[in-house]
Scaffold this active site. Structure first.
Site, PDB file in Angstrom:
ATOM      1  N   ASN A   9       0.880  -1.174   0.000  1.00 50.55           N
ATOM      2  CA  ASN A   9       0.000   0.000   0.000  1.00 50.55           C
ATOM      3  C   ASN A   9       0.916   1.222   0.000  1.00 50.55           C
ATOM      4  OD1 ASN A   9      -1.739   2.091   0.476  1.00 50.55           O
ATOM      5  ND2 ASN A   9      -2.352   1.436   2.533  1.00 50.55           N
ATOM      6  N   LYS A  11       0.164   4.242  -0.195  1.00 51.62           N
ATOM      7  CA  LYS A  11      -0.439   5.435   0.415  1.00 51.62           C
ATOM      8  C   LYS A  11      -0.190   6.649  -0.496  1.00 51.62           C
ATOM      9  CE  LYS A  11      -0.082   3.149   4.820  1.00 51.62           C
ATOM     10  NZ  LYS A  11      -0.048   3.231   6.282  1.00 51.62           N
ATOM     11  N   HIS A  94      -9.438   1.338   4.842  1.00 51.64           N
ATOM     12  CA  HIS A  94      -8.162   1.509   5.554  1.00 51.64           C
ATOM     13  C   HIS A  94      -8.381   2.414   6.760  1.00 51.64           C
ATOM     14  CE1 HIS A  94      -4.054   2.608   6.518  1.00 51.64           C
ATOM     15  NE2 HIS A  94      -3.694   1.525   5.865  1.00 51.64           N
ATOM     16  N   GLU A  96      -6.745   4.765   7.881  1.00 53.92           N
ATOM     17  CA  GLU A  96      -6.512   6.199   7.622  1.00 53.92           C
ATOM     18  C   GLU A  96      -7.750   6.841   6.984  1.00 53.92           C
ATOM     19  OE1 GLU A  96      -2.790   5.605   5.553  1.00 53.92           O
ATOM     20  OE2 GLU A  96      -1.886   4.985   7.458  1.00 53.92           O
ATOM     21  N   GLU A 166      -5.231  -4.797  10.533  1.00 53.11           N
ATOM     22  CA  GLU A 166      -4.237  -3.744  10.712  1.00 53.11           C
ATOM     23  C   GLU A 166      -4.498  -3.021  12.032  1.00 53.11           C
ATOM     24  OE1 GLU A 166      -2.406  -2.694   6.621  1.00 53.11           O
ATOM     25  OE2 GLU A 166      -3.921  -1.213   7.115  1.00 53.11           O
ATOM     26  N   GLY A 172       2.708   2.324  10.762  1.00 51.94           N
ATOM     27  CA  GLY A 172       3.664   3.409  10.589  1.00 51.94           C
ATOM     28  C   GLY A 172       4.384   3.810  11.866  1.00 51.94           C
ATOM     29  N   SER A 211       3.532  -2.174  10.251  1.00 50.92           N
ATOM     30  CA  SER A 211       4.992  -2.282  10.443  1.00 50.92           C
ATOM     31  C   SER A 211       5.528  -3.676  10.150  1.00 50.92           C
ATOM     32  CB  SER A 211       5.385  -1.819  11.847  1.00 50.92           C
ATOM     33  OG  SER A 211       5.003  -0.453  12.036  1.00 50.92           O
TER      34      SER A 211
HETATM   35  P1  13P Z   1       3.158   0.368   7.648  1.00 51.88           P
HETATM   36  O1  13P Z   1       3.675  -0.925   7.056  1.00 51.88           O
HETATM   37  O2  13P Z   1       3.904   1.572   7.164  1.00 51.88           O
HETATM   38  O3  13P Z   1       3.034   0.286   9.124  1.00 51.88           O
HETATM   39  O4  13P Z   1       1.667   0.560   7.084  1.00 51.88           O
HETATM   40  C1  13P Z   1       0.764  -0.483   7.186  1.00 51.88           C
HETATM   41  C2  13P Z   1      -0.458  -0.122   6.434  1.00 51.88           C
HETATM   42  O5  13P Z   1      -1.191   0.785   6.817  1.00 51.88           O
HETATM   43  C3  13P Z   1      -0.744  -0.846   5.196  1.00 51.88           C
HETATM   44  O6  13P Z   1      -2.011  -0.555   4.719  1.00 51.88           O
END
Ligand code: 13P
Length: 249
Positions: A9, A11, A94, A96, A166, A172, A211
């Site tokens: 992803n 982002k 997601h 976010e 997640e 992150g 992560s």
């Molecule tokens: P990270 O791997 O940067 O923690 O992000 C995970 C994520 O949100 C994948 O959709």
């Protein structure tokens, strides 16, 4: 036997130049992976992904879609537009988008249904915040998020669903759920899927996200109900993404 699935992803990262370098770096050392691989790119770059990946073992997808079919929804991107660019996957719900764009469980369910009816495979994200985990509500939260999606999906479409667990506190942050912590939630989610449809539950891929990195991927992916990863930061470096793919394959 479920195949492992490693999805990146990206982002809101990338540029034409950076994506070209990333995709060629991944392809240069991919070989023939014994797992499913996809990248979920920002919408303006889906055509670039199609051009670069059309003859490869890597599928591509988007990070969001509209719950509406078409019409006066300025700024939205429809499922049909994604299939126009040969996307196989689209992320729905997601954390976010839930946190920064107010997406409700019910909206995520409708997005997943819209994706399925267009022939896309939705990667539906569920996961608890730190506060929810610390107050013992992890299962309650992920169950609520999952059920809102399952309610919208016909039995025949269940096997095209991908679920991503997640935990919000692991995204992150460099903090990752231990393999045992993640496995517990994955097993719980599979149990909920089985309550809906036992046969489909054995086939649905449940990815871990939060992560996942080259140095923790193998241990996470060794767990019985962890069928792959949804990778953020580490998907932006060809060597790291490849290392995770090779850990899965
Ligand atoms: P990270 O791997 O940067 O923690 O992000 C995970 C994520 O949100 C994948 O959709």
């Amino acid at each position: 036997m479920r195949r492992k699935f490693i999805a990146g992803n990206w982002k809101m990262n990338g540029s034409l130049a950076a994506n070209a370098a990333l995709l060629s770096g991944i392809q240069a050392n991919l070989g023939s992976p014994n797992c499913d691989v996809a990248v979920c790119a920002p919408a303006p770059y889906l055509d670039q992904c199609r051009g670069a990946l059309a003859d490869s073992a890597i599928a591509w997808g988007a990070q969001d879609l509209s719950a509406h079919e078409s019409g006066a929804y300025t700024g939205e991107i429809s499922a049909a537009m994604l299939t126009d660019f040969d996307c196989s996957y689209v992320i729905a719900g997601h954390s976010e988008r839930r946190a920064y764009h107010g997406e409700s469980d019910e909206l995520v369910g409708r997005k997943a249904a819209r994706a399925l009816s267009a022939g896309l495979r939705p990667i539906v994200c569920v996961g608890e915040t730190l506060e929810e985990r610390e107050s013992g509500r992890t299962e309650q939260v992920v169950q609520r998020q999952l059920e809102a999606v399952l309610k919208e999906v016909a039995d025949a479409d269940l096997v095209r669903l991908v679920v991503a667990y997640e935990p919000v506190w692991a995204i992150g942050t460099g903090k990752t759920a231990t393999p045992q912590m993640a496995q517990e939630v994955h097993a719980f989610l599979r149990g909920r899927l089985a309550a809906r449809h036992a046969a489909a539950a054995t086939q649905i891929q449940i990815l871990y996200g939060g992560s996942m990195k080259p140095d923790n991927a193998a241990d996470l992916l060794a767990m019985e109900d962890i069928d792959g990863g949804l990778i953020g930061g580490a998907a932006l470096k060809a060597a790291d993404f490849l290392a995770i793919i090779h850990a899965a394959a």
